[in-house]
Design a protein around this motif. Sequence first.
Motif, PDB file in Angstrom:
ATOM      1  N   VAL A 329       0.846  -1.196   0.000  1.00 49.98           N
ATOM      2  CA  VAL A 329       0.000   0.000   0.000  1.00 49.98           C
ATOM      3  C   VAL A 329       0.879   1.242   0.000  1.00 49.98           C
ATOM      4  O   VAL A 329       1.916   1.284   0.654  1.00 49.98           O
ATOM      5  N   ASN A 330       0.465   2.228  -0.764  1.00 43.55           N
ATOM      6  CA  ASN A 330       1.206   3.486  -0.834  1.00 43.55           C
ATOM      7  C   ASN A 330       0.228   4.580  -1.227  1.00 43.55           C
ATOM      8  O   ASN A 330      -0.138   4.713  -2.390  1.00 43.55           O
ATOM      9  N   HIS A 331      -0.222   5.335  -0.246  1.00 42.54           N
ATOM     10  CA  HIS A 331      -1.251   6.355  -0.499  1.00 42.54           C
ATOM     11  C   HIS A 331      -1.074   7.481   0.507  1.00 42.54           C
ATOM     12  O   HIS A 331      -0.696   7.253   1.661  1.00 42.54           O
ATOM     13  N   GLY A 332      -1.351   8.695   0.070  1.00 41.67           N
ATOM     14  CA  GLY A 332      -1.160   9.859   0.922  1.00 41.67           C
ATOM     15  C   GLY A 332      -2.041   9.896   2.141  1.00 41.67           C
ATOM     16  O   GLY A 332      -1.745  10.619   3.106  1.00 41.67           O
ATOM     17  N   ASN A 333      -3.137   9.129   2.153  1.00 42.86           N
ATOM     18  CA  ASN A 333      -4.038   9.098   3.303  1.00 42.86           C
ATOM     19  C   ASN A 333      -3.837   7.862   4.170  1.00 42.86           C
ATOM     20  O   ASN A 333      -4.708   7.506   4.961  1.00 42.86           O
ATOM     21  N   LEU A 334      -2.695   7.199   4.009  1.00 34.59           N
ATOM     22  CA  LEU A 334      -2.287   6.093   4.883  1.00 34.59           C
ATOM     23  C   LEU A 334      -0.956   6.463   5.517  1.00 34.59           C
ATOM     24  O   LEU A 334      -0.067   7.018   4.851  1.00 34.59           O
ATOM     25  N   VAL A 335      -0.798   6.198   6.818  1.00 33.87           N
ATOM     26  CA  VAL A 335       0.470   6.495   7.485  1.00 33.87           C
ATOM     27  C   VAL A 335       1.579   5.654   6.856  1.00 33.87           C
ATOM     28  O   VAL A 335       1.433   4.444   6.669  1.00 33.87           O
ATOM     29  N   ARG A 336       2.682   6.292   6.527  1.00 34.12           N
ATOM     30  CA  ARG A 336       3.758   5.657   5.762  1.00 34.12           C
ATOM     31  C   ARG A 336       4.726   4.913   6.683  1.00 34.12           C
ATOM     32  O   ARG A 336       5.195   5.444   7.683  1.00 34.12           O
ATOM     33  N   LEU A 337       5.035   3.671   6.326  1.00 36.13           N
ATOM     34  CA  LEU A 337       6.049   2.895   7.031  1.00 36.13           C
ATOM     35  C   LEU A 337       7.420   3.295   6.505  1.00 36.13           C
ATOM     36  O   LEU A 337       7.671   3.265   5.297  1.00 36.13           O
ATOM     37  N   GLU A 338       8.331   3.695   7.410  1.00 33.37           N
ATOM     38  CA  GLU A 338       9.668   4.133   7.011  1.00 33.37           C
ATOM     39  C   GLU A 338      10.706   3.007   7.106  1.00 33.37           C
ATOM     40  O   GLU A 338      11.672   2.991   6.349  1.00 33.37           O
ATOM     41  N   GLY A 339      10.505   2.095   8.047  1.00 33.37           N
ATOM     42  CA  GLY A 339      11.474   1.020   8.201  1.00 33.37           C
ATOM     43  C   GLY A 339      11.106   0.117   9.364  1.00 33.37           C
ATOM     44  O   GLY A 339      10.005   0.213   9.928  1.00 33.37           O
ATOM     45  N   PHE A 340      12.026  -0.767   9.731  1.00 35.55           N
ATOM     46  CA  PHE A 340      11.744  -1.696  10.828  1.00 35.55           C
ATOM     47  C   PHE A 340      13.056  -2.117  11.491  1.00 35.55           C
ATOM     48  O   PHE A 340      14.143  -1.821  11.003  1.00 35.55           O
TER      49      PHE A 340
END
Length: 569
Positions: A329-340
């Motif tokens: 998922v990649n959308h401006g209205n979803l919180v973005r995962l940066e890493g783990f």
Amino acid sequence: MRRAERQATPPDFLDLASVGDLFSVSRLMISNPSNISSPRSPLIPDQSLFVPITCSCNTVNSSITISYAALNYTILSGDTFYLVSTQKFQNLTTYQSVEVVNPSFQPTRLNVGDVIVFPIFCRCPNSSQLRNRVNYLVSYVFQPSDRLSDVASRFGSTEQSIIDVNGNNIQPLDTIFVPISRLPNITQPVIPPLANGKSENKGAIIGLGIGLGICGLLLILVCGIWCYREGLIKRKGEKYRDEEKQKVGKGGTNGILKAEERSLMADVSGCLDKYKVFGIEDLKIATDGFDDKWLIQGSVYKGCIDGEWFAIKKMKWNAYEELKILQKVNHGNLVRLEGFCIDSEEANCYLVYEYVENGSLHSWLHDNKPQKLSWKTRLRIAIDVANGLQYIHEHTRPKVVHKDIKSSNILLDSNMRAKIANFGLAKSGCNAITMHIVGTQGYIAPEYLSDGVVSTKMDVFSFGVVLLELVSGREAMDEQGNVLWASAIGILDGREEKKSKKLREWMDECLVNETESAMSVVGVAIACLNRDPARRPSMVEIVYALSKSDDLFFDVSEDGLSPRQVIAR
């Protein structure tokens, strides 16, 4: 016959024949009102045109009736609803509207040759406008550089008359309707004559040679960068896996990884090229050893790494499902995962997200903040969340069901734009049955609570509850255990005066001047809360309804839950 203004755009629409084919009209029907001397005249980029369209009221489905010109378009290679709406029809429609009027087509599975109806927004003058000599309502896409006064002057209209038709909240790329008594005379540019054929051919050959040379150099450069990147990713992945195996080998029994640890190590290895891998020491320093003073909510901490703030979610070895969903998922209205980060010694996994500055919607609505959210901000938040849900429901394969939509999982950034967070309960795929019921009381759909049915319509139900929170300012469940959605049923029953009175008594007191717009949003919410999941609207329909909320209202049928959507004239 109504008129729409369109501009000539390269490379496919620089002659009247191609524009006429797109709108199913003749060249002469465009050239005459557009003040073009000959139907065979070439066009230049961004040249303005008046295109006649036939506007009528159309029934989208059993719930929705709207005015638009239905234009048939045959799908070509590379076409999508979005590209055709924004590029070929230049935002005279939206891809959400195209999805609504073409329910039998899947946007991600279009075939060359499919005939799709594109609804071009239009409106006919009403009797009052006709009496005031308004003979046309020109459909015009309001550009980011436009000022309302310039648009009014260009068409020979007035700012106030445009506001009377469209309201005073006109945004860039909105289709507006410009009321005019007669078509203005467009001043068309003079197209210079072509040079002689030899010079033109020689220039074209030289230009082609230079272009091919540049393309060749760029291709070599791109290939080199790609090869370097792939090698770097491969070396990074091998190094990381070796380090993690050594760490776990030192701390485990006889150096043997547990089954679930080996499984997660294998699973996350495919994420290394997409996300940053953080070290556990970096996370401990960022959060002062996960001190409670940095705790945001649940097991999510705020931390600063290299001068940048992140939200760090601490988990046990059960992050694979969430990682698997977040990867696609990649959308401006979803919180973005940066890493783990994987901490093998303590068997913890950490997901590192972008930090969303203004916290949760729940805190803004229910924590007695001195500043109340305006109605415009609340409506914008609702549309943002609806767009995020539409993306995971319609544009991922398989579809993703969030399963825990609630105001505390909706975060607001510095511009008060909404992002959906916490995919910990999300499920990839739908129409499944589960015996393990999870979620938050007050938001859970009845069919999921009683039968364990997992579908996108359970997110629709939860979203309906969030809409009620936005309008009422009340919690989804009060201290006595009463759910908010039960109190909303019946608000829209009775005559208009009675409905308005009941709504004013029920809604947030700071919004009492927005009763008319709030009534349409409550109508959308009640439609989402239908006990029959099949009768709830899709997120495509919800986005469309909320985006047009100033122009429509919902009428509620006898069962108090089925929407009938009508355009206000």
